[in-house]
Scaffold this motif. Structure first.
Motif, PDB file in Angstrom:
ATOM      1  N   TYR A  23       0.824  -1.209   0.000  1.00  0.00           N
ATOM      2  CA  TYR A  23       0.000   0.000   0.000  1.00  0.00           C
ATOM      3  C   TYR A  23       0.854   1.253   0.000  1.00  0.00           C
ATOM      4  CZ  TYR A  23      -4.240  -2.620   0.816  1.00  0.00           C
ATOM      5  OH  TYR A  23      -5.313  -3.464   0.657  1.00  0.00           O
ATOM      6  N   ASP A  24       0.383   2.248  -0.708  1.00  0.00           N
ATOM      7  CA  ASP A  24       0.988   3.564  -0.628  1.00  0.00           C
ATOM      8  C   ASP A  24       0.715   4.066   0.791  1.00  0.00           C
ATOM      9  OD1 ASP A  24       1.048   6.523  -0.624  1.00  0.00           O
ATOM     10  OD2 ASP A  24       1.428   6.282  -2.767  1.00  0.00           O
ATOM     11  N   ILE A  31      -0.915  -0.517  -4.395  1.00  0.00           N
ATOM     12  CA  ILE A  31      -0.235   0.088  -5.539  1.00  0.00           C
ATOM     13  C   ILE A  31      -0.677  -0.501  -6.878  1.00  0.00           C
ATOM     14  CG2 ILE A  31       1.734   0.797  -4.144  1.00  0.00           C
ATOM     15  CD1 ILE A  31       3.315  -1.509  -5.491  1.00  0.00           C
ATOM     16  N   LEU A  54       6.055   5.798  -9.443  1.00  0.00           N
ATOM     17  CA  LEU A  54       5.555   6.375  -8.201  1.00  0.00           C
ATOM     18  C   LEU A  54       4.624   7.521  -8.572  1.00  0.00           C
ATOM     19  CD1 LEU A  54       8.999   6.429  -6.405  1.00  0.00           C
ATOM     20  CD2 LEU A  54       7.152   4.799  -6.014  1.00  0.00           C
ATOM     21  N   THR A  55       3.840   7.984  -7.636  1.00  0.00           N
ATOM     22  CA  THR A  55       2.895   9.047  -7.952  1.00  0.00           C
ATOM     23  C   THR A  55       3.591  10.335  -8.355  1.00  0.00           C
ATOM     24  OG1 THR A  55       2.723   9.561  -5.604  1.00  0.00           O
ATOM     25  CG2 THR A  55       1.015   8.134  -6.546  1.00  0.00           C
ATOM     26  N   CYS A  59       8.063  11.617  -4.330  1.00  0.00           N
ATOM     27  CA  CYS A  59       7.291  10.757  -3.419  1.00  0.00           C
ATOM     28  C   CYS A  59       8.134  10.386  -2.201  1.00  0.00           C
ATOM     29  CB  CYS A  59       6.863   9.494  -4.166  1.00  0.00           C
ATOM     30  SG  CYS A  59       6.028   8.278  -3.133  1.00  0.00           S
ATOM     31  N   SER A  61       7.937   7.960  -0.373  1.00  0.00           N
ATOM     32  CA  SER A  61       8.138   6.511  -0.296  1.00  0.00           C
ATOM     33  C   SER A  61       8.990   5.980  -1.440  1.00  0.00           C
ATOM     34  CB  SER A  61       6.785   5.807  -0.305  1.00  0.00           C
ATOM     35  OG  SER A  61       6.017   6.242   0.780  1.00  0.00           O
ATOM     36  N   LEU A  65       8.894   1.841  -1.302  1.00  0.00           N
ATOM     37  CA  LEU A  65       7.925   1.074  -2.099  1.00  0.00           C
ATOM     38  C   LEU A  65       8.577   0.061  -3.038  1.00  0.00           C
ATOM     39  CD1 LEU A  65       5.028   3.558  -2.935  1.00  0.00           C
ATOM     40  CD2 LEU A  65       4.940   1.520  -1.508  1.00  0.00           C
TER      41      LEU A  65
END
Length: 108
Positions: A23-24, A31, A54-55, A59, A61, A65
């Motif tokens: 999960y983000d 994800i 990634l978003t 990010c 994370s 991630l």
């Protein structure tokens, strides 16, 4: 790396299930549903290459991630090795999210 169709039939669904457990940390959506996974390639040696994004490049994370994806995919029985590549093209946008993710985030 070219996907082996026979190996992919058995491993791919389990790899996707493993990715769905990541999960983000900023959003209550996994994800996979966020559309952060661009490609999963499995060769005949059961080596898996995951192409993800990634978003945003900033990010928070960005380090965690991809490592979490690698760890979860590596835990899938039958996977020999894992390589996760973070890419920026095409850039991620909310349009990549599944309807389930959009619904969960109140976007539908």
């Amino acid at each position: 790396m070219t996907t082996d169709p026979v190996v992919a039939l058995t491993l791919r669904p389990r790899i996707i299930d493993a990715i769905c457990s990541v999960y983000d940390p900023e959003l209550p959506v996994n994800i996979w549903e966020l559309g952060l996974i661009y490609d999963i390639d499995i060769d005949s040696e059961r080596r898996v290459q995951v192409q993800m994004t990634l978003t945003s490049p900033g990010c928070p994370s960005a380090q965690a991630l991809p490592l979490e994806v690698e760890r979860r995919v590596r835990e899938v029985e039958g996977v020999a090795d894992v390589f996760v590549e973070v890419v920026w093209e095409p850039p991620w946008s909310p349009e990549r999210m599944s309807d389930a993710a959009k619904l969960q985030l109140g976007m539908l």
